[in-house]
Design a protein around this motif. Sequence first.
Motif, mmCIF file in Angstrom:
data_model
loop_
_atom_site.group_PDB
_atom_site.id
_atom_site.type_symbol
_atom_site.label_atom_id
_atom_site.label_comp_id
_atom_site.label_asym_id
_atom_site.label_seq_id
_atom_site.Cartn_x
_atom_site.Cartn_y
_atom_site.Cartn_z
ATOM 1 N N GLY A 42 1.172 -1.100 0.087
ATOM 2 C CA GLY A 42 -0.625 -0.119 0.237
ATOM 3 C C GLY A 42 0.760 1.222 0.324
ATOM 4 N N ALA A 43 2.486 0.943 0.456
ATOM 5 C CA ALA A 43 3.341 2.243 0.491
ATOM 6 C C ALA A 43 3.436 2.768 -0.510
ATOM 7 C CB ALA A 43 4.141 2.286 2.054
ATOM 8 N N THR A 44 3.210 1.665 -1.497
ATOM 9 C CA THR A 44 4.244 1.644 -3.274
ATOM 10 C C THR A 44 3.718 2.891 -4.450
ATOM 11 O OG1 THR A 44 2.941 0.177 -4.327
ATOM 12 C CG2 THR A 44 5.031 -0.453 -3.365
ATOM 13 N N ALA A 45 3.832 3.706 -5.060
ATOM 14 C CA ALA A 45 2.966 4.271 -6.155
ATOM 15 C C ALA A 45 2.077 3.576 -6.979
ATOM 16 C CB ALA A 45 4.337 4.821 -6.655
ATOM 17 N N SER A 46 2.898 1.839 -7.465
ATOM 18 C CA SER A 46 1.989 1.453 -7.610
ATOM 19 C C SER A 46 0.587 1.051 -7.492
ATOM 20 C CB SER A 46 2.681 0.667 -9.088
ATOM 21 O OG SER A 46 4.236 1.430 -9.422
ATOM 22 N N TRP A 47 0.449 1.228 -6.210
ATOM 23 C CA TRP A 47 -1.171 0.309 -5.494
ATOM 24 C C TRP A 47 -1.758 0.517 -6.483
ATOM 25 C CZ3 TRP A 47 -1.344 -3.244 -3.214
ATOM 26 C CH2 TRP A 47 -2.843 -3.689 -2.309
ATOM 27 N N PRO A 48 -2.339 -0.458 -6.768
ATOM 28 C CA PRO A 48 -3.895 0.158 -7.694
ATOM 29 C C PRO A 48 -4.744 0.834 -7.127
ATOM 30 C CG PRO A 48 -3.112 -2.159 -7.803
ATOM 31 C CD PRO A 48 -2.524 -1.597 -7.198
ATOM 32 N N GLY A 49 -5.159 -0.006 -5.275
ATOM 33 C CA GLY A 49 -6.204 1.847 -4.352
ATOM 34 C C GLY A 49 -5.223 3.540 -4.294
ATOM 35 N N ARG A 50 -4.216 3.193 -4.754
ATOM 36 C CA ARG A 50 -3.756 4.476 -4.016
ATOM 37 C C ARG A 50 -4.278 5.685 -5.051
ATOM 38 N NH1 ARG A 50 0.110 6.704 -2.118
ATOM 39 N NH2 ARG A 50 1.797 5.187 -1.345
ATOM 40 N N GLY A 95 -18.140 -11.022 -4.861
ATOM 41 C CA GLY A 95 -16.982 -10.816 -4.781
ATOM 42 C C GLY A 95 -16.484 -9.726 -3.925
ATOM 43 N N TRP A 96 -15.531 -9.648 -3.329
ATOM 44 C CA TRP A 96 -14.594 -8.561 -2.244
ATOM 45 C C TRP A 96 -15.005 -6.825 -3.127
ATOM 46 C CZ3 TRP A 96 -15.418 -10.499 2.555
ATOM 47 C CH2 TRP A 96 -14.561 -11.934 3.063
ATOM 48 N N TRP A 97 -15.258 -6.597 -4.161
ATOM 49 C CA TRP A 97 -14.366 -5.908 -5.050
ATOM 50 C C TRP A 97 -15.227 -4.697 -5.235
ATOM 51 C CZ3 TRP A 97 -13.362 -11.424 -5.833
ATOM 52 C CH2 TRP A 97 -12.076 -11.486 -5.328
ATOM 53 N N GLY A 98 -16.099 -5.259 -5.799
ATOM 54 C CA GLY A 98 -17.524 -4.585 -6.454
ATOM 55 C C GLY A 98 -17.527 -4.611 -7.474
ATOM 56 N N GLU A 99 -17.946 -2.958 -8.706
ATOM 57 C CA GLU A 99 -18.314 -3.178 -9.873
ATOM 58 C C GLU A 99 -17.256 -3.432 -10.626
ATOM 59 O OE1 GLU A 99 -21.513 -4.040 -10.514
ATOM 60 O OE2 GLU A 99 -21.810 -3.864 -8.495
ATOM 61 N N GLU A 100 -15.894 -2.870 -10.128
ATOM 62 C CA GLU A 100 -14.648 -2.886 -11.210
ATOM 63 C C GLU A 100 -13.621 -3.719 -10.960
ATOM 64 O OE1 GLU A 100 -13.950 -0.832 -13.681
ATOM 65 O OE2 GLU A 100 -15.994 -0.031 -13.652
ATOM 66 N N PRO A 101 -13.085 -4.866 -10.418
ATOM 67 C CA PRO A 101 -12.560 -5.680 -9.319
ATOM 68 C C PRO A 101 -11.683 -5.600 -10.155
ATOM 69 C CG PRO A 101 -14.555 -7.578 -10.364
ATOM 70 C CD PRO A 101 -14.169 -5.977 -10.841
ATOM 71 N N PRO A 102 -9.754 -6.012 -9.406
ATOM 72 C CA PRO A 102 -8.769 -5.428 -10.044
ATOM 73 C C PRO A 102 -8.054 -6.169 -11.480
ATOM 74 C CG PRO A 102 -8.818 -7.003 -8.185
ATOM 75 C CD PRO A 102 -9.891 -6.151 -8.217
ATOM 76 N N PHE A 103 -8.982 -7.982 -11.568
ATOM 77 C CA PHE A 103 -8.642 -8.538 -12.345
ATOM 78 C C PHE A 103 -8.289 -8.425 -13.095
ATOM 79 C CE2 PHE A 103 -10.112 -9.746 -9.155
ATOM 80 C CZ PHE A 103 -9.306 -10.217 -7.921
#
Length: 214
Positions: A42-50, A95-103
Amino acid sequence: MTRLLRVQNFNVSGDGIAAGEDQSLENPFGLAGAERLFTWAGATASWPGRTDPGGSRGLDDYFTRDYAHNIGAEIMGRNKFGPQRGPWQDHQWRGWWGEEPPFHTPVFVMTHHKRPSFTLSDTTFHFVDGSPAAVLEQAREAARGGDVRLGGGVTTIRQFLDADLVDTMHVAVSPVRFGSGLRLWESPDELLDRFHLEAVPSPSGVTHHLFWRK
Protein backbone atom coordinates in the motif's frame (compact mmCIF):
# COMPACT_ATOMS: atom_id res chain seq x y z
CA MET A 1 6.86 -20.08 -25.20
CA THR A 2 6.39 -21.53 -21.73
CA ARG A 3 3.20 -20.38 -20.05
CA LEU A 4 3.71 -20.15 -16.32
CA LEU A 5 1.50 -20.67 -13.29
CA ARG A 6 2.61 -17.81 -11.05
CA VAL A 7 1.96 -16.88 -7.44
CA GLN A 8 2.50 -13.13 -7.08
CA ASN A 9 2.54 -10.70 -4.17
CA PHE A 10 1.31 -13.35 -1.74
CA ASN A 11 1.74 -12.19 1.84
CA VAL A 12 2.62 -14.23 4.92
CA SER A 13 3.87 -13.52 8.40
CA GLY A 14 7.30 -14.44 9.70
CA ASP A 15 5.79 -17.71 10.94
CA GLY A 16 4.26 -18.49 7.54
CA ILE A 17 0.63 -17.55 8.27
CA ALA A 18 -1.48 -15.90 5.58
CA ALA A 19 -5.02 -16.03 7.01
CA GLY A 20 -7.10 -17.30 9.91
CA GLU A 21 -9.96 -19.73 10.41
CA ASP A 22 -12.62 -17.14 11.29
CA GLN A 23 -13.36 -15.50 7.95
CA SER A 24 -16.48 -13.35 7.84
CA LEU A 25 -17.93 -10.45 5.86
CA GLU A 26 -16.40 -8.07 8.39
CA ASN A 27 -13.09 -9.95 8.61
CA PRO A 28 -12.13 -11.18 5.09
CA PHE A 29 -8.82 -12.70 6.21
CA GLY A 30 -10.16 -14.25 9.40
CA LEU A 31 -7.09 -12.96 11.22
CA ALA A 32 -6.76 -10.02 13.58
CA GLY A 33 -4.03 -7.69 12.34
CA ALA A 34 -3.88 -9.19 8.83
CA GLU A 35 -3.62 -5.70 7.35
CA ARG A 36 -0.04 -5.55 8.64
CA LEU A 37 0.92 -8.05 5.94
CA PHE A 38 -0.03 -5.58 3.18
CA THR A 39 1.50 -2.35 4.48
CA TRP A 40 4.52 -2.63 2.17
CA ALA A 41 2.35 -2.81 -0.96
CA GLY A 42 0.00 0.00 0.00
CA ALA A 43 2.97 2.33 0.43
CA THR A 44 4.12 1.95 -3.18
CA ALA A 45 3.47 4.38 -6.02
CA SER A 46 1.92 1.61 -8.14
CA TRP A 47 -0.58 0.34 -5.55
CA PRO A 48 -3.89 0.13 -7.50
CA GLY A 49 -5.88 1.62 -4.64
CA ARG A 50 -3.72 4.73 -4.33
CA THR A 51 -5.78 7.92 -4.54
CA ASP A 52 -3.04 10.49 -3.90
CA PRO A 53 0.30 11.10 -5.62
CA GLY A 54 3.52 9.82 -4.12
CA GLY A 55 4.50 6.41 -2.80
CA SER A 56 7.75 4.50 -2.98
CA ARG A 57 9.46 3.69 -6.28
CA GLY A 58 11.96 1.13 -5.06
CA LEU A 59 12.00 -2.65 -4.76
CA ASP A 60 8.48 -2.98 -3.34
CA ASP A 61 7.06 -0.90 -6.18
CA TYR A 62 8.63 -3.25 -8.70
CA PHE A 63 6.45 -6.08 -7.40
CA THR A 64 3.22 -4.08 -7.38
CA ARG A 65 3.93 -2.95 -10.96
CA ASP A 66 4.64 -6.52 -12.08
CA TYR A 67 1.37 -7.90 -10.69
CA ALA A 68 -0.55 -7.83 -13.98
CA HIS A 69 2.33 -8.32 -16.42
CA ASN A 70 1.50 -11.01 -19.01
CA ILE A 71 -1.36 -12.43 -16.89
CA GLY A 72 -4.16 -13.88 -18.98
CA ALA A 73 -6.28 -15.56 -16.30
CA GLU A 74 -6.47 -16.05 -12.52
CA ILE A 75 -7.33 -19.05 -10.34
CA MET A 76 -8.55 -18.50 -6.79
CA GLY A 77 -10.15 -20.51 -4.03
CA ARG A 78 -13.73 -19.91 -2.98
CA ASN A 79 -12.68 -18.31 0.29
CA LYS A 80 -10.78 -15.61 -1.59
CA PHE A 81 -13.96 -14.84 -3.53
CA GLY A 82 -16.19 -14.55 -0.47
CA PRO A 83 -17.13 -15.75 3.02
CA GLN A 84 -20.04 -18.06 2.10
CA ARG A 85 -19.77 -21.80 2.66
CA GLY A 86 -21.75 -24.69 1.21
CA PRO A 87 -24.36 -24.25 -1.52
CA TRP A 88 -24.68 -20.68 -2.77
CA GLN A 89 -27.50 -18.99 -0.86
CA ASP A 90 -26.87 -15.49 -2.15
CA HIS A 91 -26.14 -14.97 -5.84
CA GLN A 92 -26.16 -11.24 -5.19
CA TRP A 93 -22.70 -11.66 -3.66
CA ARG A 94 -20.23 -10.94 -6.46
CA GLY A 95 -16.93 -10.74 -4.62
CA TRP A 96 -15.17 -8.30 -2.32
CA TRP A 97 -14.12 -5.91 -5.08
CA GLY A 98 -17.23 -3.99 -6.16
CA GLU A 99 -18.16 -3.24 -9.75
CA GLU A 100 -14.53 -2.84 -10.92
CA PRO A 101 -12.57 -5.95 -9.85
CA PRO A 102 -8.78 -5.59 -10.10
CA PHE A 103 -8.22 -8.69 -12.24
CA HIS A 104 -9.16 -7.62 -15.81
CA THR A 105 -9.03 -11.26 -16.97
CA PRO A 106 -11.13 -14.41 -16.67
CA VAL A 107 -11.11 -15.65 -13.06
CA PHE A 108 -11.69 -19.31 -12.16
CA VAL A 109 -13.10 -19.75 -8.65
CA MET A 110 -12.61 -23.28 -7.32
CA THR A 111 -15.73 -24.54 -5.54
CA HIS A 112 -17.70 -27.76 -5.12
CA HIS A 113 -20.91 -25.76 -5.55
CA LYS A 114 -21.54 -24.48 -9.07
CA ARG A 115 -23.11 -21.14 -9.92
CA PRO A 116 -23.47 -19.29 -13.22
CA SER A 117 -20.59 -17.24 -14.57
CA PHE A 118 -20.98 -13.46 -14.51
CA THR A 119 -19.03 -10.44 -15.72
CA LEU A 120 -18.15 -7.25 -13.90
CA SER A 121 -16.42 -4.64 -16.04
CA ASP A 122 -13.66 -6.56 -17.89
CA THR A 123 -13.50 -9.49 -15.41
CA THR A 124 -15.56 -12.67 -15.87
CA PHE A 125 -15.86 -15.04 -12.91
CA HIS A 126 -16.29 -18.76 -13.63
CA PHE A 127 -17.12 -21.24 -10.84
CA VAL A 128 -15.45 -24.59 -11.42
CA ASP A 129 -15.26 -27.91 -9.65
CA GLY A 130 -12.24 -30.00 -10.56
CA SER A 131 -8.73 -31.05 -9.70
CA PRO A 132 -5.98 -28.42 -9.71
CA ALA A 133 -4.68 -29.83 -13.01
CA ALA A 134 -8.13 -29.69 -14.65
CA VAL A 135 -8.79 -26.13 -13.47
CA LEU A 136 -5.34 -25.04 -14.65
CA GLU A 137 -6.08 -26.48 -18.10
CA GLN A 138 -9.26 -24.39 -18.31
CA ALA A 139 -7.46 -21.27 -17.12
CA ARG A 140 -4.62 -21.72 -19.61
CA GLU A 141 -7.08 -22.02 -22.47
CA ALA A 142 -8.81 -18.81 -21.35
CA ALA A 143 -5.47 -17.01 -20.90
CA ARG A 144 -4.86 -17.11 -24.68
CA GLY A 145 -1.11 -17.51 -24.42
CA GLY A 146 -0.61 -15.48 -21.26
CA ASP A 147 0.46 -16.77 -17.87
CA VAL A 148 -2.01 -17.82 -15.18
CA ARG A 149 -1.85 -16.20 -11.77
CA LEU A 150 -2.66 -18.37 -8.75
CA GLY A 151 -4.21 -15.82 -6.44
CA GLY A 152 -4.77 -17.81 -3.25
CA GLY A 153 -5.82 -18.23 -0.59
CA VAL A 154 -3.26 -20.25 1.23
CA THR A 155 -5.18 -23.55 1.06
CA THR A 156 -5.51 -23.26 -2.72
CA ILE A 157 -1.82 -22.48 -3.16
CA ARG A 158 -0.94 -25.51 -1.05
CA GLN A 159 -3.16 -27.70 -3.27
CA PHE A 160 -1.33 -26.57 -6.40
CA LEU A 161 2.07 -26.95 -4.74
CA ASP A 162 1.16 -30.47 -3.64
CA ALA A 163 0.15 -31.22 -7.25
CA ASP A 164 3.55 -29.84 -8.42
CA LEU A 165 1.92 -27.36 -10.79
CA VAL A 166 3.41 -24.05 -9.61
CA ASP A 167 6.22 -22.62 -11.76
CA THR A 168 7.17 -19.41 -9.91
CA MET A 169 6.22 -17.76 -6.63
CA HIS A 170 6.75 -14.36 -5.08
CA VAL A 171 5.95 -14.40 -1.36
CA ALA A 172 6.42 -11.28 0.76
CA VAL A 173 7.28 -12.25 4.34
CA SER A 174 6.45 -9.56 6.90
CA PRO A 175 8.25 -9.21 10.25
CA VAL A 176 5.14 -10.02 12.30
CA ARG A 177 4.12 -13.31 13.87
CA PHE A 178 0.58 -14.55 14.51
CA GLY A 179 1.23 -17.88 16.22
CA SER A 180 -1.77 -19.68 14.73
CA GLY A 181 -3.75 -19.60 11.50
CA LEU A 182 -3.63 -20.98 7.98
CA ARG A 183 0.02 -21.57 7.22
CA LEU A 184 1.77 -21.61 3.85
CA TRP A 185 4.84 -23.22 5.38
CA GLU A 186 6.72 -23.86 8.59
CA SER A 187 9.83 -22.69 6.73
CA PRO A 188 10.39 -21.70 3.09
CA ASP A 189 13.20 -24.29 3.07
CA GLU A 190 10.47 -26.94 2.74
CA LEU A 191 10.22 -26.04 -0.96
CA LEU A 192 13.90 -26.24 -1.80
CA ASP A 193 13.64 -29.78 -3.14
CA ARG A 194 11.64 -28.41 -6.09
CA PHE A 195 12.48 -24.71 -6.28
CA HIS A 196 15.40 -22.35 -6.38
CA LEU A 197 15.02 -19.52 -3.85
CA GLU A 198 16.35 -16.01 -3.55
CA ALA A 199 15.33 -13.98 -0.50
CA VAL A 200 15.69 -10.22 -0.95
CA PRO A 201 15.18 -7.89 2.03
CA SER A 202 13.42 -4.58 1.44
CA PRO A 203 13.84 -1.31 3.37
CA SER A 204 10.13 -1.57 4.22
CA GLY A 205 10.91 -4.53 6.50
CA VAL A 206 9.48 -7.32 4.35
CA THR A 207 11.66 -9.95 2.72
CA HIS A 208 10.67 -10.88 -0.83
CA HIS A 209 11.05 -14.62 -1.43
CA LEU A 210 11.40 -15.53 -5.12
CA PHE A 211 10.95 -19.18 -6.05
CA TRP A 212 11.35 -20.73 -9.48
CA ARG A 213 11.16 -24.35 -10.46
CA LYS A 214 14.37 -26.39 -10.66
